[in-house]
Every structure is written in structure tokens, then in C-alpha cells.
Write a protein that holds these residues in place. Structure first.
Motif, PDB file in Angstrom:
ATOM      1  N   GLU A 176       0.798  -1.223   0.000  1.00  0.00           N
ATOM      2  CA  GLU A 176       0.000   0.000   0.000  1.00  0.00           C
ATOM      3  C   GLU A 176       0.834   1.278   0.000  1.00  0.00           C
ATOM      4  O   GLU A 176       1.911   1.328   0.574  1.00  0.00           O
ATOM      5  CB  GLU A 176      -0.890   0.040   1.253  1.00  0.00           C
ATOM      6  N   ILE A 177       0.234   2.289  -0.617  1.00  0.00           N
ATOM      7  CA  ILE A 177       0.734   3.653  -0.493  1.00  0.00           C
ATOM      8  C   ILE A 177      -0.242   4.386   0.416  1.00  0.00           C
ATOM      9  O   ILE A 177      -1.443   4.394   0.151  1.00  0.00           O
ATOM     10  CB  ILE A 177       0.793   4.353  -1.865  1.00  0.00           C
ATOM     11  N   LEU A 178       0.291   4.985   1.468  1.00  0.00           N
ATOM     12  CA  LEU A 178      -0.540   5.704   2.435  1.00  0.00           C
ATOM     13  C   LEU A 178      -0.594   7.188   2.076  1.00  0.00           C
ATOM     14  O   LEU A 178       0.443   7.806   1.825  1.00  0.00           O
ATOM     15  CB  LEU A 178       0.072   5.550   3.833  1.00  0.00           C
ATOM     16  N   ILE A 179      -1.815   7.737   2.029  1.00  0.00           N
ATOM     17  CA  ILE A 179      -2.004   9.186   1.915  1.00  0.00           C
ATOM     18  C   ILE A 179      -2.789   9.589   3.156  1.00  0.00           C
ATOM     19  O   ILE A 179      -3.950   9.202   3.309  1.00  0.00           O
ATOM     20  CB  ILE A 179      -2.799   9.568   0.648  1.00  0.00           C
ATOM     21  N   SER A 180      -2.147  10.337   4.052  1.00  0.00           N
ATOM     22  CA  SER A 180      -2.788  10.653   5.322  1.00  0.00           C
ATOM     23  C   SER A 180      -2.926  12.163   5.472  1.00  0.00           C
ATOM     24  O   SER A 180      -1.992  12.911   5.197  1.00  0.00           O
ATOM     25  CB  SER A 180      -1.940  10.086   6.466  1.00  0.00           C
ATOM     26  N   THR A 181      -4.118  12.587   5.913  1.00  0.00           N
ATOM     27  CA  THR A 181      -4.346  14.021   6.106  1.00  0.00           C
ATOM     28  C   THR A 181      -5.266  14.203   7.301  1.00  0.00           C
ATOM     29  O   THR A 181      -5.788  13.228   7.836  1.00  0.00           O
ATOM     30  CB  THR A 181      -4.928  14.647   4.821  1.00  0.00           C
ATOM     31  N   TYR A 182      -5.449  15.440   7.754  1.00  0.00           N
ATOM     32  CA  TYR A 182      -6.207  15.617   8.988  1.00  0.00           C
ATOM     33  C   TYR A 182      -7.345  16.619   8.845  1.00  0.00           C
ATOM     34  O   TYR A 182      -7.301  17.524   8.023  1.00  0.00           O
ATOM     35  CB  TYR A 182      -5.293  15.952  10.159  1.00  0.00           C
ATOM     36  N   THR A 224      -2.707  14.375  15.374  1.00  0.00           N
ATOM     37  CA  THR A 224      -2.093  13.857  16.606  1.00  0.00           C
ATOM     38  C   THR A 224      -2.970  12.774  17.249  1.00  0.00           C
ATOM     39  O   THR A 224      -2.756  11.595  16.976  1.00  0.00           O
ATOM     40  CB  THR A 224      -1.782  14.977  17.615  1.00  0.00           C
ATOM     41  N   ILE A 225      -3.958  13.144  18.077  1.00  0.00           N
ATOM     42  CA  ILE A 225      -4.717  12.136  18.828  1.00  0.00           C
ATOM     43  C   ILE A 225      -5.442  11.179  17.874  1.00  0.00           C
ATOM     44  O   ILE A 225      -5.548   9.972  18.154  1.00  0.00           O
ATOM     45  CB  ILE A 225      -5.699  12.807  19.821  1.00  0.00           C
ATOM     46  N   GLY A 226      -5.893  11.692  16.726  1.00  0.00           N
ATOM     47  CA  GLY A 226      -6.570  10.827  15.762  1.00  0.00           C
ATOM     48  C   GLY A 226      -5.591   9.843  15.139  1.00  0.00           C
ATOM     49  O   GLY A 226      -5.900   8.660  14.941  1.00  0.00           O
ATOM     50  N   THR A 227      -4.415  10.318  14.815  1.00  0.00           N
ATOM     51  CA  THR A 227      -3.394   9.447  14.243  1.00  0.00           C
ATOM     52  C   THR A 227      -2.939   8.423  15.268  1.00  0.00           C
ATOM     53  O   THR A 227      -2.720   7.248  14.948  1.00  0.00           O
ATOM     54  CB  THR A 227      -2.210  10.309  13.771  1.00  0.00           C
TER      55      THR A 227
ATOM     56  N   GLU B 364       4.212   9.339  19.263  1.00  0.00           N
ATOM     57  CA  GLU B 364       4.929  10.252  20.141  1.00  0.00           C
ATOM     58  C   GLU B 364       4.326  10.139  21.545  1.00  0.00           C
ATOM     59  O   GLU B 364       3.120   9.926  21.701  1.00  0.00           O
ATOM     60  CB  GLU B 364       4.756  11.677  19.592  1.00  0.00           C
ATOM     61  N   ILE B 365       5.154  10.238  22.559  1.00  0.00           N
ATOM     62  CA  ILE B 365       4.669  10.179  23.941  1.00  0.00           C
ATOM     63  C   ILE B 365       3.853  11.433  24.247  1.00  0.00           C
ATOM     64  O   ILE B 365       4.150  12.516  23.747  1.00  0.00           O
ATOM     65  CB  ILE B 365       5.869  10.044  24.908  1.00  0.00           C
ATOM     66  N   LYS B 366       2.818  11.295  25.101  1.00  0.00           N
ATOM     67  CA  LYS B 366       2.030  12.474  25.508  1.00  0.00           C
ATOM     68  C   LYS B 366       2.805  13.194  26.617  1.00  0.00           C
ATOM     69  O   LYS B 366       2.615  12.978  27.808  1.00  0.00           O
ATOM     70  CB  LYS B 366       0.645  12.045  25.997  1.00  0.00           C
ATOM     71  N   LEU B 367       3.699  14.081  26.194  1.00  0.00           N
ATOM     72  CA  LEU B 367       4.726  14.614  27.078  1.00  0.00           C
ATOM     73  C   LEU B 367       4.192  15.560  28.142  1.00  0.00           C
ATOM     74  O   LEU B 367       4.826  15.729  29.188  1.00  0.00           O
ATOM     75  CB  LEU B 367       5.816  15.305  26.246  1.00  0.00           C
TER      76      LEU B 367
END
Lengths: 450, 450, 450
Positions: A176-182, A224-227, B364-367
Motif C-alpha cells: 500500500e501507499i498511504l495518503i494521510s491528512t487531517y 495527533t490524537i486521531g493518528t 509520540e509520547i504524551k509529554l
């Protein structure tokens, strides 16, 4: 239909999607996030997932869901200073509810501005530390009179869920090729409607390809939290399947592309994008990998996952960042289309790159049999390439290079770089040779050798 | 006690040891060597070893032991030209006994001078070829009148023994750091009282550390033949245990440190000393490895052993070398203390270098949970680091780098070099992270990975 | 006999062979090829092979054999324009038979010239596409009057055979050095009598060596199709035995040697020739490997075989190439002898290169025992090397370098390059050390280590 017309239609469609998404008050959770994913579902077949408040995800925990109905700040004279309806940036993202009358000095602890850009409303968040607050232009802030203010924020923090979605576009290979966005940023253009809009239209382009060598995974998450939540669930699957990937962020605006290398620094996408930039096939600039700044590639490239994922951006490190000045005029819809064009070009060449095998690797092939070589050996070669599939000596050289290095150990990009060719030129040579059944591939590294 | 006072006390102790050792007539065997080892035993717990004359050691053989009582040369007018009592350099080291009257022409075959330094008495040895002779200042030599001379050397070459010693200072690991120096040179300061004195005081410093990661082996041998004998006995043990090592030679004088790389050229000490010199943490210069010149590292780095041992020197390639001009005024006692300081600094950072593991390597750690990250995301970060363990953005970056590369495959030095940090800065970051139990290590290369 | 006299005799012999071979009308098959191999058999013991017309060889097929008896072109006034007897280049090589009267316009389709070199008769071939034609000087071509011409070529294309030959000169090892050259070009000097003549005399030189470490394989083939046929038969044997090799082409003329690297770019011969050129031991220049141009190394270096074979040339890319101007005056016989000299020098040093073992690798050897080190240690070393096998400090350093790196993992060339020595100097050091039985070797890489 002419290509130009198609381009114009697509441009209108891009603007339409932009205009639907822009006003929504998004955050890392909540109704705005869900509405955004629902709209994007009109463009690609998103599969949606939710994670309950309080769920442990890697080293993190899913926070309470944030909902906001209305909010305003009224001044001593009864006039509204700011209103959530005017611009959702006016409210500190994840603000606690409040309904208080307080004097200016006390209020100021809850006001956020950008002194160096007095007309800009800043975008401020406090997801994990309870706060309430308003964001406003610094010149408004400076003219606030002394007196009593009424701060009113009708928001809720409740046990709910975090939402994200992905769409898988299958290809010949399961790699797979990943395309990630938020999709968590409220009303700003470059950061970050550019990523999800570009990704949605890129999906449509790839869907139109006659065939795809790789499978493409489009991921839409809160940053961040979603990823983190996505990786908590799909991490092992990604480790197994991701061949290379891109995080899209700040991918609009009047600037050249820039590409941040993956942590590995030499993944297939790292290498081909470097090649395309250095040969000026695409205008762009490489940035080194760093864990200190950036977007979700920091999580994909955390040491435990160490996924082969880089990050592609356009306007980046700009003064309007995280303010109300980051808007449609700043980025232009045309720049989003340019991003779709350039990423499609990268992926098209990427699909051709790989390891090939010369089917007759012992001795040079008798190329005149395949109409690929002059049949008279003379110093005057002026007529030598008439009616040949290779049109001149330079193309013949490229063909000899491809055949000589098609040993399963040198990729097409290796050949291009060693001989200072452009990979788009070698793509044509590969097509000629495959038509003559002289070449098989592309294979992955180590998949097949002579 | 103030640090300055401690420094002054140590300086006096350094001078005391120097003054005890200087007058002794040392050689590669004999009473002077044994007396020297006995004095050093007051400073570190030496274990002594002896090897009998005639014993085969590697490609060599232990020679007869040399003893000298008195020696002088009397001129035609009855006055003493030189006397062993005045300066033991006056007698060719390992000189055969002699008691002869002879004329000037015959005598000259047995006299050694340095014409370009007419006031210097040279240091000359003939361990393996029987000779007798005197060394004197060239201006004395030039004024010698014709006539009869009486040459008298009361020395013995007898079947005896060769002596050497070592002290092992244990640490948490059985892996050892070797500090090797030599104790066979007679009354000269830089070459070579600087090495044994520095080593003895370095031992005392390391003894005072609250803990030691590595075990330290301090070796005191006669140069060349002593090292050969040491390796004949301890070679296999060293091959198993030595993680990195240093030969100390000419380590006094008013000059910057210089470091000769080990034969492997990239041992842990090679790399960290290169880093400390190049970042100017210590003033110094790297020399390449060569088997053609140097000291006992030539034997440690012979192809059969190929131990990871480099050589550290200060004043080196100097005109006073191997003459009576190599004395306390030349080197200064302060320079010996500087060597102790700098080697201790190297070893302290060396103990921190190594391979670490991020305990939460996925995402990443939740710093902010650990008070290591701002809890408000705003463009104005002026207050962001108040009361945080990381004091500014730069330290936060260093912390993110350490966590990202703490995968057991990138050493702390690798990180420092990749991101242009100083390893002393990263040492502080490691301490913060270990306090929060976010990091384990240091480990050796390949010992642990994610 | 004095060396100069030997040189003169050899020069005469070189010219004799040249004069015997030059007039013959060679092609990739036929009587001229066989006659050439027969003459070369007077110089080295060739074993000849033949392959029948129609035989499949790799991706090729052996063509019909070409024979030619006579040929001429007669003009409108009855005079001869060209005649095969004058110069065999006048007839298109592999020309079909013809006996036609035709006007100038029709004739011109069958005439080949070099407009930019009006006095040169070009060399043109059409092996695989049936054609007939004449080659002539462009100034003759331009003065051809209108009228009727009689074109007569008495040639045959019959089912016959393709011929090639090789000679194996045995050495201590079964590992082989390949010397390959081609014998299909008609009357031209540099391209290509220079290769076969140089190879034949090189064989004689190597035959005279007291011993040979390697076995030498001398191959004489028609270019391209002959090499293809040779590889079809001997390819697997070559893959097993060839340690390194050279294709000789255009190896005459007043120019420095140039060496085209093998496809591997770091074979033993690649490395030593680069060293000899860069240290100016031989005047020359390195060319990169490329599959796009060159000679038979393209087949040896095809991806399936990937043999460690480079190509050595002298006059190369010259205006007289493939014309009647490529003759004895252009190249001079002296240049052929120079090629023999220089290749012999390369091979002599090549035989010394390799991996050695120090027989006493633990600690430095006590070299004074072997008369290789001074026995007095003093600052005045002026007499130190009198009667020693090493004549000065520089040679002693070289000896210490060789002993330290004689661990089976560093080749003599590695040492030379690391310490900026010339390999010819280290050859002398190896000889001294082997005389003292302190060194064994040379071995191949990985064959033996400490």
C-alpha cells in the motif's frame, strides 16, 4: 472533452468542496468533525470508525468530546466584542463553558491575540488542560474599555467519541501507499483544508487510472490524537502493508512543494521525490527528517513503527499560519489543483519505478531483430533511426542502459541517477521493451533476480 | 570543601609524586623499575607481576636484568667529565660494565651528544646490542682535550626478571576500559613521568564516582617489551574484555591534547573523542592511526590483537624529547592536572554514550503528562516552558530527538552528530527522561532493540 | 643479450606479424578469419573452434559464411573506379554478389563515402541485412560522370561456420585472467590489428616469467557475434574461473592508455589500474563503465554474466576510425610494443597484489633479529640503516605498514592507497619480508585470515 475543460470543471468542484467545508467548526472530536467526514464521503467511499472517550490509545487517552452551540463576549456598553457566529476561531478550541461577568483585568487572562499581526484572530487550543477563552484581533483587544464584561460560552465536554475514516483503493499488489491528512482544524484554508481536499480529488484521479500497481490507503483523522488512535488500531496492519506513504499538510498556497524525508531517509518515495525535484521535473525542495516539528509523520515515524512515510507541504512557515488570515484568497483554489496534479505525477512515475528483469540477460540482445537497432554499421548514421522504435542515439543509449541494469538489483531510479537520465524518459523505454517482451517487472527490491 | 581548594591540594599531591619518581634511574628491568611501581602502589592498589629473564614472550624474549651502581668518566687532568650521580641520563641505558683507560679518539666511539642542542644530555639506550657509553652535552664534548681518559661503569647484566603491574577498578559491567602507561624511562618529565602520574590520579578520580558503568584496567609496564610481556599473558583476556582503551604518553606540557585513533578508527572512544574535539568541548586534534610511530598502542593494535585502543598525548614531537631538557619546568605540574581533568571529562561522557530504548516507542509520547510539553497550543509560546523540566524549545527539540532515536540502533553520539548537538547537552536530556522512567539504557550496540 | 637489443628484435617481430596480417580481408566469418587465426598460431598455441551457420547462440544466430573472390566497379569510360585488389575496404563487408550495369543515380544507393574526410575509404558492414555496395573516397565519388556503370562483386553467402580460438597459459592458480581481442576487421591498423598483435606478444612475455600466480586465457574472436558464440559455449566456465579480465581494442597509436571500468567498477584489475594511473606509474585515464558504447566487454558485462572484465584502449575516438586512414603510419609499431610493456607491468604488479598474512601477528615483531631495525635507540639515526635490508626510515615505515595490515583483510593495494605508497614500492617490501619468512601470501580475498 478537452483536457482544459476537464481542468475547469475540476477546479469548480474543488471550490465547491472548499466552500462546503470551510465554515464548519471542527475540533479533534465533536459534531464538526463528523460533519466534515460526512461531506468527504461524497467524494470517496470512506469507512468511518469511532473510539470512545477514555479509551487508552498507545501512550494517550481519548479525551471527552467537545460540543459548542454559541458563544459571545459583551462589553461594558452592551455591544458584542466577538461572537462565535462571526468566526469560530473566536472561541478557544475545546473551551470549557462559562457564563460570567468580570472586569477587564480578570478577562484578559482569557483573551488571546497576535500582537505582531493586530488584525488577525489567532487559532488557539487547549485540549488537555481545562481553560475557557476568546481569541480576537489585537487592535480590538487594545481598544477594550475598562468595565464589566459578560463572557458566555455555551459548550459541553461530555463522554462521547473520537471519529476518523479511511478509504482503500485497491491495486494489483497488496502493498500500500498511504495518503494521510487531517480534518480537525476549524475555519482555516491552508492549515488545514488543503490536505483533505487534495486527498479527496487525488483519490478521484487514481480511480481513473487504467490500472494501479499499488493499493492506496487514504486516511482522514484528527491530527495527533486521531493518528495515535488510528495507529493504536491499524498500526500492525500498516507495518505489514505500507510500502511508502505521504502525510499531506499545508499543501495549498503560492509556493513550491517541499518534502520532508521519512525517518528512514531513503524510502522509495523519498528517493523518487528527491529525483523529481533535483531534475526539476517538479519544482520543489527537500527538507530533512526531524522529530521536532511537523505533523502526523512524527507518529508514523515514531521508533516503534518507523513507517516509510514522509510529509508533503507547499506554503509552510508562513505568517498567516494559525490565524484568520489563512483563507481562500491566501491559498487560491488553483494551488490545490496544482497539488493534485503534482502528486498524481509523482505517483505515476513511482508506479513505474522498481526492479526489472532483462529476459535475455546473457550477452547483448540482437536488437535489430526487434526494430530497435540500425542494421547497417557505418560512420554516417543519419538514416539509422528512420522507422525505428528508438528515435535517436540518445534513446538507444537509454535502452541499452535499461537492458544492462535490468538484473533485479538496480531500480529504474538507480539507472536514471547513475546515467543522469530523467525517470520519465526511462518510463518510455520500459514501455518499448515491454511491448517487445524483452523486459519483465517492475518488481520490488529483492523480489526477483537473474 | 570548595572545589578550588580541592584542586590546590591535588596539585600539591601531583608535585609530590613527581618529585619522588623523577630522580630514579629506571630502565626496562631492574631496581629502578621496581622502586617506581612500589611508589605508585601508594596511589592505587597495584597487583605486580614478574617474568624471568629468557622467557619467550610473543616474538620476543625477556632480556637480562640491568643494574647500575655508579659510573663516571675522568679526563686527562683527573677531573670528572660526567658522573652517574649528577644525572642518570649520562650513562647509556643498559650499558655493559667497563673499567678502561683509553685515548680520546677511542673514547669518542662511546660518547653520545646532540650537536643541534649543545647543552642537552641525550637519552640513549641499547637493550639488545651489547654496548657501553656515556651521554653528554655537546659543548662539553667539543671541549674535551686530547689525552688519556678513564671510563668506569659499575653495572651488571644478570639473569633476573622484568616487572609490571596493574590495578582493576570494578564497575557495573565486566566490559573494561584500558588505561595503559609506561614506567621504564629514567629522569625525564614528559616522556615519561606524565603518563604514570596522570594515570595514578585518574584512578583516584574514578574511584570517587558514585557509580561506574565500566570496569577500568590501569596498566603500568616498561614500554615495548613490558607491553609485549603483558600481552603474552593477558592478551586473550584483553581480547574478551576490552571495550575501548587509551595509551597515555607524553601527556604533559603546554599544548592541546592530541589523540591517535585506534587501528579500527571507529571505536567508541575514537568516535567520542573526535566529537569532543570537533565540538570544542575539549581543545584537541585527531591524528590518524599508523603502525610506524607511537608507543604501546602499536602492540595493542597489532593485527593479531587489533584491540580498540588509541593513544592520547599532549606535548609531542618536541625538541626537548629524549634529553635532559625534558623536565618539570618544561611540562608544569598544572598540565598534568589538566590531563586528569580532560580524561575524566571524556570518560564521564563516554559512560553516558550508548544505545537507549524509548519505553513508549509507538507514536509520540504524551509529554505534557510528564511536565515536559506545553499544555496550551498557541503562537505565543513565551510562557510555555515556565515550570517545565525542559527550559526552552531547544531543549524540547533535543528531548524529541532522543526519544525518536532511542531505538537501540542509534547511539547518543549518533544523535548528537546527526543533529549537531553536544553530547553533554544530551546527557542532561537523558537524565530528565530517566527520571520520568521514559528511557532505559545505556546499552551496548546490538544489546537491545525495540 | 642487452635489454635494448631484445627490444629491437621484438620490435621487428611485431612489424613482421603486422605486415603478414594487414592485407587479409577479414570478416566475422570466412577464409580471411581462418587465415588470421592460422598466422597467430605461430605466436601462441591456439586451440580453434567452429560453430555452424544457423546455430543459435544466446539471443543470436550464426549467420551464413561470407566469401569474396574479386570485385570491381567500372565507369562509363571503361576505367576501374575501385577494385577489391586495391583495398578490401572498397567492398561493403558481407556484400551480396552482384553483376549489374546501372546508371549513376541507381548506383549511388550502393556507394558509401565520408564527405568530411574526402580522401578516406570508409569501412562499412551489413552482416544481417542483405545489401551490396562499394566504399570509396568522397573526392572520387564527387567526380563520377553520368553514364552506365558495371558493378561486379564475386562473393558468396553459404552455409559454413564461424571460427574463434583461445590459448590457455597455466599458472599456480586455476583462477584466470582473461585477455580478449577480436580478429574480424579487414585492413585497418588500430581497429583492429593492435589488439590481436599486442595479445600475441603479451602471451610471449608472460610465458617467459619464472612463475605465474594466475592462469591466463587469451581469446581471439570475431567481435560481437564471435564473443556471443564464445560465451554461449564457455560462459559457465568463465563465470567460475575468471578472476579479472581485459578486452583489448584500439590499443595502438600515440596516446596514453585509457581504461574502461568493468560493470562491477571495483574488480581487482579496476582497482589496480586506477592506482597505477593515479600514481602516474603508468600514464592513463579511467573511463566509467557504460553499456552504450565500446567493444566485447559489453557482452562479458551483460547482466547475466556480469564478468569482472574491463577494456583497455589507447587511440580512441579518432578521426581515422573505420577508414583506410587507420594504418601503420597512424599507430606506429612502437606504440604496440609500449602496450605490451604497460600491460605486462600492470599484470606483474597485479600478481603481487592480494591479501597477506603476518606470521607473527601478536605484538610488533622484534625486527632487529631479522636485520630490519636499528639496534641503538638514539636521536641521531644517521647510521641506523647501514647494512640493513631496509635502507631508510621510509622503507622501515612501509615495512611496518605491511606487517600491521597483513591480516588477510587488507590487500597490498589497500595499504598502498591508505598510506599513499606506490604498490611497486610495497612489492619490494613483500620480497624482503618473504625472504625472512615473516609473511605468507598473496591470497585471494577471504581465503585466509588471522
Amino acid at each position: 472533452m478537452a483536457e482544459n475543460d476537464q481542468k475547469t470543471i475540476e477546479l469548480n468542484e474543488l471550490e465547491l468542496l472548499y466552500d462546503r467545508l470551510f465554515p464548519i467548526c471542527r475540533s479533534i472530536t465533536g459534531p464538526g468533525l463528523r460533519e466534515t467526514l460526512a461531506i468527504l464521503s461524497d467524494y470517496l467511499p470512506l469507512e468511518s470508525f469511532s473510539v470512545k472517550t477514555g479509551t487508552k490509545v498507545l501512550n494517550w487517552q481519548v479525551p471527552q468530546e467537545w460540543r459548542i452551540n454559541q458563544a459571545w463576549l459583551i462589553g461594558p456598553d452592551g455591544s458584542k466584542i466577538v461572537d462565535f457566529k462571526w468566526n469560530n476561531l473566536h472561541i478557544l478550541n475545546y473551551s470549557q463553558p462559562v457564563d460570567r461577568v468580570l472586569d477587564l483585568e480578570e478577562l484578559k487572562k482569557h483573551l488571546y491575540t497576535v500582537p505582531v499581526q493586530p488584525e488577525a484572530v489567532p487559532y488557539v487550543t487547549s485540549y488537555y488542560q481545562p481553560r475557557w477563552g476568546f481569541c480576537l484581533a489585537h487592535h480590538s483587544f487594545e481598544s477594550l474599555p475598562h468595565g464589566e464584561y459578560h463572557a458566555y460560552i455555551d459548550s459541553q465536554l461530555i463522554d462521547g467519541e473520537l471519529n476518523y475514516a479511511h478509504a482503500i483503493l485497491p491495486g494489483e499488489s497488496k502493498q500500500e501507499i498511504l495518503i494521510s491528512t487531517y480534518v480537525d482544524h476549524p475555519s482555516m484554508a491552508n492549515n488545514e483544508l488543503s490536505g483533505p481536499i487534495t486527498a479527496a480529488f487525488l483519490y478521484q484521479r487514481l480511480l481513473g487510472w487504467p490500472k494501479r500497481r499499488f493499493t492506496y490507503r487514504f486516511v482522514f483523522v484528527p491530527e495527533t490524537i486521531g493518528t495515535i488512535a488510528y495507529l493504536a488500531h491499524f498500526g500492525p496492519e500498516l507495518k505489514e502493508k505500507i510500502y511508502s506513504g505521504l502525510v499531506l499538510t499545508c499543501i495549498g498556497g503560492k509556493a513550491d512543494l517541499t518534502y520532508k524525508l521519512s525517518r528512514r531517509e531513503d524510502t522509495p518515495l523519498d528517493r523518487i521525490i528527491r529525483h523529481l525535484f533535483s531534475t526539476e521535473a517538479i519544482s520543489g525542495r527537500i527538507r530533512p527528517f526531524t522529530p521536532t516539528h511537523g505533523s502526523d509523520e512524527r507518529h508514523y515515524c515514531s521508533p516503534g513503527f518507523n513507517l516509510p512515510v514522509g510529509q508533503l507541504a507547499r506554503l509552510w512557515g508562513y505568517p498567516e499560519y494559525h490565524t484568520s488570515l489563512d483563507n481562500k484568497e491566501l491559498i487560491t483554489i488553483e494551488s490545490l489543483q496544482q497539488s493534485v496534479d503534482e502528486i498524481e505525477k509523482i505517483l505515476r512515475l513511482f508506479e513505474t519505478d522498481g526492479y526489472y528483469l532483462n529476459k535475455y540477460p546473457y550477452g547483448e540482445i540482437k536488437l535489430d531483430q526487434y526494430n530497435l537497432y540500425p542494421d547497417l554499421n557505418s560512420r554516417d548514421m543519419s538514416d539509422a533511426f528512420i522507422n525505428k522504435a528508438v528515435k535517436d542515439r540518445n534513446q538507444l543509449n537509454q535502452l541499452l542502459v535499461v537492458l544492462n541494469y535490468a538484473d533485479g538489483e538496480n531500480s529504474l531510479l538507480d539507472m536514471a541517477e547513475k546515467y543522469n537520465y530523467k525517470i520519465a524518459e526511462l518510463k518510455y523505454i520500459v514501455e518499448i521493451l515491454q511491448e517487445q517482451k524483452l523486459l519483465t517487472g517492475p518488481f520490488l527490491k529483492g523480489e526477483k533476480t537473474i
